[in-house]
Design a protein around this motif. Sequence first.
Motif, mmCIF file in Angstrom:
data_model
loop_
_atom_site.group_PDB
_atom_site.id
_atom_site.type_symbol
_atom_site.label_atom_id
_atom_site.label_comp_id
_atom_site.label_asym_id
_atom_site.label_seq_id
_atom_site.Cartn_x
_atom_site.Cartn_y
_atom_site.Cartn_z
ATOM 1 N N LYS A 1 6.601 8.031 4.522
ATOM 2 C CA LYS A 1 5.592 6.682 5.010
ATOM 3 C C LYS A 1 4.511 7.677 3.767
ATOM 4 O O LYS A 1 3.669 7.864 3.872
ATOM 5 N N GLN B 1 13.929 -5.390 10.464
ATOM 6 C CA GLN B 1 13.432 -6.144 10.455
ATOM 7 C C GLN B 1 13.806 -7.991 11.353
ATOM 8 O O GLN B 1 14.537 -8.489 11.520
ATOM 9 N N ARG C 1 9.172 9.357 13.031
ATOM 10 C CA ARG C 1 10.883 8.726 13.735
ATOM 11 C C ARG C 1 11.539 7.925 13.124
ATOM 12 O O ARG C 1 11.036 6.792 12.510
ATOM 13 N N LEU D 1 13.541 4.621 12.354
ATOM 14 C CA LEU D 1 14.291 3.813 13.539
ATOM 15 C C LEU D 1 15.414 2.751 13.158
ATOM 16 O O LEU D 1 15.213 2.081 11.650
ATOM 17 N N ASP E 1 3.942 -0.173 11.498
ATOM 18 C CA ASP E 1 3.388 -0.628 10.602
ATOM 19 C C ASP E 1 1.661 -0.958 10.912
ATOM 20 O O ASP E 1 1.024 -1.534 11.001
ATOM 21 N N GLU F 1 1.027 -1.671 0.377
ATOM 22 C CA GLU F 1 0.324 0.272 -0.086
ATOM 23 C C GLU F 1 1.022 1.132 0.282
ATOM 24 O O GLU F 1 0.127 2.102 -0.708
HETATM 25 N N1 LIG Z 1 9.773 4.299 11.086
HETATM 26 C C1 LIG Z 1 10.854 3.969 10.617
HETATM 27 N N2 LIG Z 1 12.314 3.706 10.953
HETATM 28 C C2 LIG Z 1 13.229 2.730 9.710
HETATM 29 N N3 LIG Z 1 12.328 1.909 8.816
HETATM 30 C C3 LIG Z 1 11.228 1.776 8.634
HETATM 31 C C4 LIG Z 1 9.962 2.789 9.315
HETATM 32 N N4 LIG Z 1 8.570 2.851 9.217
HETATM 33 C C5 LIG Z 1 9.389 1.652 8.175
HETATM 34 N N5 LIG Z 1 10.755 1.509 7.820
HETATM 35 C C6 LIG Z 1 11.099 0.631 6.540
HETATM 36 O O1 LIG Z 1 9.829 0.302 6.228
HETATM 37 C C7 LIG Z 1 8.992 -0.970 5.705
HETATM 38 C C8 LIG Z 1 8.517 -1.127 5.384
HETATM 39 O O2 LIG Z 1 7.259 -0.302 5.863
HETATM 40 P P1 LIG Z 1 5.459 -0.143 6.971
HETATM 41 O O3 LIG Z 1 5.943 -2.010 7.763
HETATM 42 O O4 LIG Z 1 5.312 0.386 7.554
HETATM 43 O O5 LIG Z 1 4.887 -0.623 5.492
HETATM 44 P P2 LIG Z 1 4.474 -1.587 4.713
HETATM 45 O O6 LIG Z 1 4.509 -2.672 4.753
HETATM 46 O O7 LIG Z 1 5.050 -1.567 2.694
HETATM 47 O O8 LIG Z 1 2.770 -1.428 4.660
HETATM 48 P P3 LIG Z 1 1.485 -2.068 3.758
HETATM 49 O O9 LIG Z 1 1.603 -3.162 3.933
HETATM 50 O O10 LIG Z 1 0.952 -1.052 4.211
HETATM 51 O O11 LIG Z 1 2.288 -1.534 2.279
HETATM 52 C C9 LIG Z 1 9.575 -1.568 7.155
HETATM 53 O O12 LIG Z 1 10.192 -3.075 7.328
HETATM 54 C C10 LIG Z 1 11.123 -1.377 7.826
HETATM 55 O O13 LIG Z 1 11.948 -1.520 6.575
#
Ligand SMILES: Nc1ncnc2c1ncn2[C@@H]1O[C@H](COP(=O)(O)OP(=O)(O)OP(=O)(O)O)[C@@H](O)[C@H]1O
Length: 267
Positions: free
Chosen positions: A79, A158, A147, A149, A207, A63
């Motif tokens: 994001k 992960q 922020r 991480l 997430d 997404e």
């Molecule tokens: N605050 C953060 N700091 C560092 N890395 C982040 C952060 N937020 C997300 N990430 C990185 O981005 C990846 C994807 O983030 P997240 O899981 O929030 O989104 P997503 O899985 O793409 O969401 P969706 O499944 O809704 O598409 C994470 O696994 C991580 O590696």
Amino acid sequence: MAREDEYERFDREIEAMGVRIKDADSVKVRDDVFDEVTLIALYKLVHKRLISAIGGPISTGKEANVFYGERDEDEIAIKIYRIQTANFKAMTEYLAGDRRFSSVRGTRKGIIFAWTKKEYSNLARAYEVGIPVPEPLAFDRNILLMRFLGEDELPYPQLRNAEIEDYGAVYRQILDYIERLYRDARLVHADLSEYNILYHEKPYLIDMGQAVTLDHPRAPAFLIRDIKNLNRYFSRYCDILDEQEIISAITGTEYREPSRPGEGMQS
Ligand SMILES: Nc1ncnc2c1ncn2[C@@H]1O[C@H](COP(=O)(O)OP(=O)(O)OP(=O)(O)O)[C@@H](O)[C@H]1O
Ligand SMILES: [Mg+2]
């Protein structure tokens, strides 16, 4: 090429906002990411001085895309929920059952903006009660700032890729987060997995767009799914607790396999 023109236009527009582009090659327009709406949201956030640099992409998910960014000296994660390609139909059920968002109108954009706000609110609730999550900083339309991480532009791994010494301890720590999320923040994560937990010295939950309040009709089912996922993953590495005991301990009630309308016996 038309595509190249687009990239240049994008770079010019972003730079005109006063934002430094740190990695010119990778911050290229993904046609479906940096559309008009997203540029306006980005512009707003830059104007409020919440973003001073945009770096390369960290992740391209189902997404959303996550980019590295900076706010002055601070590292941030940007994001961006994709307006055109996010599965907004799947989002609707999570929104409708949650009293905070049940009145959201059903246009694609409306749903995605609400989803972005929902993730911000969920992170804020978790952060306020002291659960390790990225501190949410701001949101506008389909963009969420939080922020970062990680360190030196490198996100923490992960859970599935992390080097862990004591799996049992990490397992218990995550169970404790789930319990505090339930008891103190009154939320169920609803997409817990080894992908949505980052690890550096301790686990961090991320997430949280889909996390719902406890009054959501499917909150109990989502909680069970989260626990099952966690047990599935950790059972390879350490002893795990019985699912039903975990649920009872978290909710303070007798565990009951939830029935959905039309499924199984109704009593
Ligand atoms: N605050 C953060 N700091 C560092 N890395 C982040 C952060 N937020 C997300 N990430 C990185 O981005 C990846 C994807 O983030 P997240 O899981 O929030 O989104 P997503 O899985 O793409 O969401 P969706 O499944 O809704 O598409 C994470 O696994 C991580 O590696
Ligand atoms: Mg994810």
